[in-house]
Design an enzyme around this catalytic site. Sequence first.
Site, PDB file in Angstrom:
ATOM      1  N   SER A  75       0.802  -1.219   0.000  1.00 59.47           N
ATOM      2  CA  SER A  75       0.000   0.000   0.000  1.00 59.47           C
ATOM      3  C   SER A  75       0.839   1.276   0.000  1.00 59.47           C
ATOM      4  CB  SER A  75      -0.936  -0.058   1.208  1.00 59.47           C
ATOM      5  OG  SER A  75      -1.774   1.049   1.246  1.00 59.47           O
ATOM      6  N   ASP A 292      -1.790   1.539  -3.543  1.00 61.06           N
ATOM      7  CA  ASP A 292      -2.514   0.407  -4.144  1.00 61.06           C
ATOM      8  C   ASP A 292      -3.965   0.780  -4.457  1.00 61.06           C
ATOM      9  OD1 ASP A 292      -3.221   0.477  -1.467  1.00 61.06           O
ATOM     10  OD2 ASP A 292      -3.439  -1.681  -1.287  1.00 61.06           O
ATOM     11  N   ASN A 396      -8.678   8.530   6.911  1.00 62.66           N
ATOM     12  CA  ASN A 396      -7.573   8.430   5.958  1.00 62.66           C
ATOM     13  C   ASN A 396      -8.014   8.137   4.515  1.00 62.66           C
ATOM     14  OD1 ASN A 396      -8.097   5.660   5.777  1.00 62.66           O
ATOM     15  ND2 ASN A 396      -6.526   5.099   7.264  1.00 62.66           N
ATOM     16  N   ARG A 525      -4.022   4.807  21.384  1.00 69.78           N
ATOM     17  CA  ARG A 525      -4.203   3.397  21.020  1.00 69.78           C
ATOM     18  C   ARG A 525      -2.881   2.823  20.501  1.00 69.78           C
ATOM     19  NH1 ARG A 525      -4.266   3.534  15.409  1.00 69.78           N
ATOM     20  NH2 ARG A 525      -4.678   1.303  15.278  1.00 69.78           N
ATOM     21  N   THR A 529       0.156  -1.435  13.007  1.00 77.70           N
ATOM     22  CA  THR A 529       1.111  -1.636  11.911  1.00 77.70           C
ATOM     23  C   THR A 529       2.542  -1.239  12.267  1.00 77.70           C
ATOM     24  OG1 THR A 529       0.753   0.572  11.036  1.00 77.70           O
ATOM     25  CG2 THR A 529      -0.688  -1.142  10.184  1.00 77.70           C
TER      26      THR A 529
HETATM   27  C1  16G Z   1      -4.019  -0.383   8.027  1.00 77.23           C
HETATM   28  C2  16G Z   1      -5.494  -0.478   7.795  1.00 77.23           C
HETATM   29  C3  16G Z   1      -6.164   0.866   7.897  1.00 77.23           C
HETATM   30  C4  16G Z   1      -5.816   1.518   9.208  1.00 77.23           C
HETATM   31  C5  16G Z   1      -4.331   1.539   9.431  1.00 77.23           C
HETATM   32  C6  16G Z   1      -4.039   1.978  10.846  1.00 77.23           C
HETATM   33  C7  16G Z   1      -6.659  -1.961   6.268  1.00 77.23           C
HETATM   34  C8  16G Z   1      -6.825  -2.392   4.840  1.00 77.23           C
HETATM   35  N1  16G Z   1      -5.781  -0.996   6.464  1.00 77.23           N
HETATM   36  O1  16G Z   1      -3.395   0.343   7.013  1.00 77.23           O
HETATM   37  O2  16G Z   1      -7.531   0.651   7.819  1.00 77.23           O
HETATM   38  O3  16G Z   1      -6.293   2.838   9.238  1.00 77.23           O
HETATM   39  O4  16G Z   1      -3.813   0.230   9.271  1.00 77.23           O
HETATM   40  O5  16G Z   1      -2.685   1.868  11.118  1.00 77.23           O
HETATM   41  O6  16G Z   1      -7.272  -2.474   7.181  1.00 77.23           O
HETATM   42  P1  16G Z   1      -2.169   1.945  12.596  1.00 77.23           P
HETATM   43  O7  16G Z   1      -2.798   0.836  13.393  1.00 77.23           O
HETATM   44  O8  16G Z   1      -0.689   1.856  12.492  1.00 77.23           O
HETATM   45  O9  16G Z   1      -2.591   3.288  13.142  1.00 77.23           O
HETATM   46 MG    MG Z   2      -3.800   1.121   0.491  1.00 74.95          MG
END
Ligand code: 16G
Ligand code: MG
Length: 565
Positions: A75, A292, A396, A525, A529
């Site tokens: 992405s 993506d 986002n 929170r 990721t």
């Molecule tokens: C991922 C998620 C997105 C979310 C982001 C938060 C999908 C396809 N994508 O990119 O929805 O806003 O994570 O990231 O689910 P974070 O947990 O690092 O804040």
């Molecule tokens: Mg994306």
Amino acid sequence: MEEESITAMNQQQRSHLLHASSRFSPPLGLKFSYGTAGFRADASLLESTVFRMGILAALRSVQTGSTIGLMITASHNKESDNGVKVADPSGGMLSQSWEPFADALSNAPDAQSLVQLIEFFVRKESISLDGVCKAEVLLGRDTRSSGVSLLEAAKEGIASIMGAKATDMGVVTTPQLHWMVRAKNKGIEASEYNYYEQLLTSFRCLLDYIPEGNKSKNAGGKVAVDGADGVGGQKLEKLTSKLNNLTINVRNCGDGVLNEGVGADYVQKEKVVPRGFGPADAGIRCVSLDGDADRLVYFCVSSNSNNIELVDGDKILSLFALYLKEQLGLLVGPQNEKSNSSYQPHLGVVQTAYANGASTDYLKKLGLEVVLTPTGVKYLHEKAAEYDIGIYFEANGHGTILFSDSFLSWLETRNKDLSSTSKGSDQHKATVRLLATSKLINQAVGDALSGFLLVEAILQHMGWTFQKWIELYHDLPSKQLKVKVADRTAISTANAETVVVNPVGLQEAIDSEIAKYSHGRCFVRPSGTEDVVRVYAEASTQEAADNLAHSVVKLVDQYLGASNS
Ligand code: 16G
Ligand code: MG
């Protein structure tokens, strides 16, 4: 003991799997996690994970008796990263109940333990692997150069389940692959051509049904699109000549570095123009897709600086909500009011705590039902699927509109009845528009291309200028910060991430900070990721939002023993 009779995998399959797996060893000392949106890491580390996700996708296909998708993308991450995620038969994200298996598979240290794990799992799930199973996995990848070899690894993973077939859909956007999986399982031809045809036909239908009085007002015009130097811009270019009254100028189609100073994530987070845009674009609608193309945001460029006015997912959602409420009003009378129709479709709006408070207020004032879920598309999607029409968006720019099967079949019948009894009536037009909307907007997952076309159709329908949309409501100033902590799992939250449960006492401390600010709102929170805790703050001025965010970062430091911030 007759071992063969209780095992769900025959000997031939077992040795085939063992042989194939021995060529893909995971890198030492790393722990992979499926996370909110699949696995992501530096591309050089992902071969074994992608191979193993090929196996998982094939097993899921055997279990469900349906086609499954496997998308190779990271992405909005940098070009050197890559990732892999799996699409379920509906085209939505892989069932959450399979995520622990995905984690376990990717972390199995060697071929022997991998095969043991699979044997245990297939037995538990009653998946029979007898060497003649039927399975199909559609494969897609974004424009990352590492995708070529990772795709081969995925194919080998799929081929290690005997009888499973891999179908390579080539370079596609993530939502295109999800759309194809859904289409395939519904018996529709799952080609890219069909995807474009469906989008174009429903878009044109919406334009044909613009109210007479708005037809000439602000119709079409110029739009500039930032393709993030990824797959989305390239795909949109295939459509531009077919979109009658829109003049679309697509930039950042792949000559520059993917996601570097471009793309929806950059524009939304940094609130500045992406590469290739500047004061000369002032006044026109500008759109940014992510790498993506499953996210989009609009923005308006300032005539004398690189600053922008951001039109984020919340405002896209608000535009969609207003339009759908209007159509439902035409069809069955105003929502939440007594009407002469016996059937009242249930319209719901789903956001996360990141939604700007001004958008939530606006939606509630419209009389809409608004619910919050934790961050991550899978949570929003699941909630939205509970409504007849469920609109969900993250700030986002990821979101879509889901129409329930029962509502769609009711709508089809209504449309047939009305076209014979009162063709051309407001009610009839509303059924046509709602049906076209359900075909234009991707029912599987958020889709920047289809979202873009729906925004453009609705603006024309309303006869609105870009400015009028921007002024629908005014965002409250907000600030996002991240805190590096020793262990982000030490923080746990409840109520759609709006309340900290652990460590005890942190929420009370945050509450007393919030109380110092007018229109103050703040939550923390753990990221899904990255190894950080995120802080979001909102208040009536930018300075106040900044101060609130900074003081809460200090609190997180204090309670979690941060390494730095
Ligand atoms: C991922 C998620 C997105 C979310 C982001 C938060 C999908 C396809 N994508 O990119 O929805 O806003 O994570 O990231 O689910 P974070 O947990 O690092 O804040
Ligand atoms: Mg994306």
